[in-house]
Structures are given as C-alpha cells and as structure tokens.
Motif scaffolding. Structure first.
Motif, short mmCIF file in Angstrom:
data_model
loop_
_atom_site.label_atom_id
_atom_site.label_comp_id
_atom_site.label_asym_id
_atom_site.label_seq_id
_atom_site.Cartn_x
_atom_site.Cartn_y
_atom_site.Cartn_z
N ARG A 1 36.02 -36.00 9.29
CA ARG A 1 34.66 -36.10 8.77
C ARG A 1 34.65 -36.45 7.28
O ARG A 1 33.69 -37.07 6.79
N PHE B 1 32.57 -39.58 6.02
CA PHE B 1 31.53 -39.38 5.01
C PHE B 1 31.68 -40.37 3.84
O PHE B 1 30.72 -41.04 3.46
N GLU C 1 30.83 -43.95 4.61
CA GLU C 1 29.42 -44.23 4.90
C GLU C 1 28.56 -44.35 3.63
O GLU C 1 27.44 -44.86 3.69
N GLN C 2 29.06 -43.89 2.50
CA GLN C 2 28.25 -43.88 1.29
C GLN C 2 28.18 -45.27 0.66
O GLN C 2 29.14 -46.02 0.69
N ALA D 1 25.98 -37.12 -0.99
CA ALA D 1 25.09 -37.44 0.13
C ALA D 1 23.66 -37.51 -0.38
O ALA D 1 23.07 -36.49 -0.73
N GLN E 1 21.40 -38.99 1.60
CA GLN E 1 20.69 -38.91 2.87
C GLN E 1 21.47 -37.98 3.79
O GLN E 1 22.67 -37.78 3.61
N GLY E 2 20.80 -37.40 4.78
CA GLY E 2 21.46 -36.53 5.73
C GLY E 2 21.84 -35.19 5.14
O GLY E 2 21.32 -34.78 4.10
N PRO E 3 22.78 -34.47 5.78
CA PRO E 3 23.17 -33.14 5.30
C PRO E 3 23.75 -33.21 3.89
O PRO E 3 24.43 -34.18 3.54
N PHE F 1 17.20 -36.33 -2.20
CA PHE F 1 17.15 -37.38 -1.19
C PHE F 1 16.77 -38.69 -1.87
O PHE F 1 15.82 -38.76 -2.65
N THR G 1 16.73 -43.09 -0.82
CA THR G 1 16.92 -44.06 0.26
C THR G 1 17.60 -45.31 -0.24
O THR G 1 17.20 -45.89 -1.25
#
Length: 204
Positions: A11, A15, A18-19, A82, A84-86, A144, A146
C-alpha cells in the motif's frame, strides 16, 4: 499514528505512485547554508525502481539546489501527502544521486519513465534515491484538494529548446552551475541527450 516500513511495496508503493505531486528536501552540510524544498509534479516523472530505490526526472529550472546538495552530501527526504481519500503522509529519507546525461546509466534509467517525453521539459538528470528510512504519519491536518490536470506551461516553455539553446539557457542562470551557497551544481556544458535504450531499463 505513524509506522516505519522496511521497504517500498504494497500500500505504501501504491499510495506514492497515485499522488500527482511530491516534495523533496535537501540541505548543505554547512549549518548556515540554505535549506531547499521543491515540489515535483509532472505526471509520469516518478518511478519506483525496486523495494528500496526510487527515481525522478530533474527538469530545467532557474536553479539546481537539489543537485548541488546531493553532489555534496547525498542527504534527501521525499514526501507525499494525500489531498484526496484517506489522510496519509509518507516520507522516504535516504541518500540521493544525480545521474547526468553523460553517465552510462542514464539511458537505462530514462527508459523507466515511458510516459514522459524528455524533449518537452529540458531534462537535466535522473535523481536516484536509496531509502534508509520509510515512514508514514496521519495527515489529519492536510486539506482536501482536487487535482484537475498538469499545467502545460513547463512543456510549452522548454519544448522549443534544443540541446544547444538549453545549454545556453543554463549558462546564463546564476544558480545552475553553482548553488546559492556556492556549491557545484549542474555540470556544464550540458551534454547532448542520449538515446533511450529500453533494453537496458532494468540494469540500474
């Protein structure tokens, strides 16, 4: 709240891959020198090479502080948040090395970034980082935000440069060949861009 990991896999790897943006922090050995913090955000310009090694593409800019600090002492921290998401923050503390265009490893490393056209961004080096400490923290205070898309401005600016004009651009900048604190930065004159040898992509 936080955990230390032995390797970049599972993970943690998912993670960071994905950033859309990460940050690099370096500093000179001189306690009075300038600490540098840089954002990195061109999609496809980061790669996990193995469980303890990552790399990213070092593109044209108005200084070369990270390169200078790595040439002097190798210390570097990379951080992903992060947005977005957790909530999560991952840091990789380690030793880095700039691999320049005239290094025999350059072509094989560049082949690890198939989704980036280096001719659009004035590629100077591939930064390779060997992890010594991998850890995460909660990230509860990270807001958060986007992601819409990459800004096209960097590619538009440097796509018009060839090797000769890019070298001339670097020669004119005060803090490319030498850092803010006087450390050796990007070696000039800039070598020509070698071909990308995808057959050597796994030989680093």
């Amino acid at each position: 709240m936080g955990k230390t990991y032995e390797r970049i896999d599972g993970r943690i790897r998912t993670f960071i891959e994905e950033q859309h943006i990460f940050f690099t922090a370096t500093a000179p050995l001189d306690g009075g020198g300038t600490v540098n913090l840089s954002p990195k955000g061109v999609s496809g310009s980061f790669a996990v090479l193995d469980e303890l090694t990552v790399a990213y593409l070092d593109f044209a800019g108005s200084n070369a502080e990270t390169v200078a600090h790595l040439r002097e002492n190798g210390r570097i921290t990379l951080m992903w948040c992060a947005f977005q998401g957790p909530p999560n923050i991952v840091r990789v503390h380690g030793r880095g090395e700039p691999v320049f265009r005239d290094d025999p490893r350059f072509g094989g490393l560049l082949a690890r970034f198939p989704d980036v056209d280096p001719s659009l961004h004035g590629l100077r080096a591939v930064i390779v980082v060997r992890a010594e400490l991998i850890r995460d923290t909660c990230g509860f205070a990270v807001p958060f935000m986007t992601y819409d898309e990459d800004r096209p401005l960097h590619a538009k600016r440097f796509a018009r440069e060839d090797d000769d004009s890019l070298a001339a651009y670097f020669e004119k900048k005060e803090h490319i060949a030498t850092s803010i604190d006087g450390l050796p930065g990007l070696p000039l004159p800039l070598p020509a861009m070698p071909r990308t040898d995808r057959d050597t992509a796994d030989r680093y």
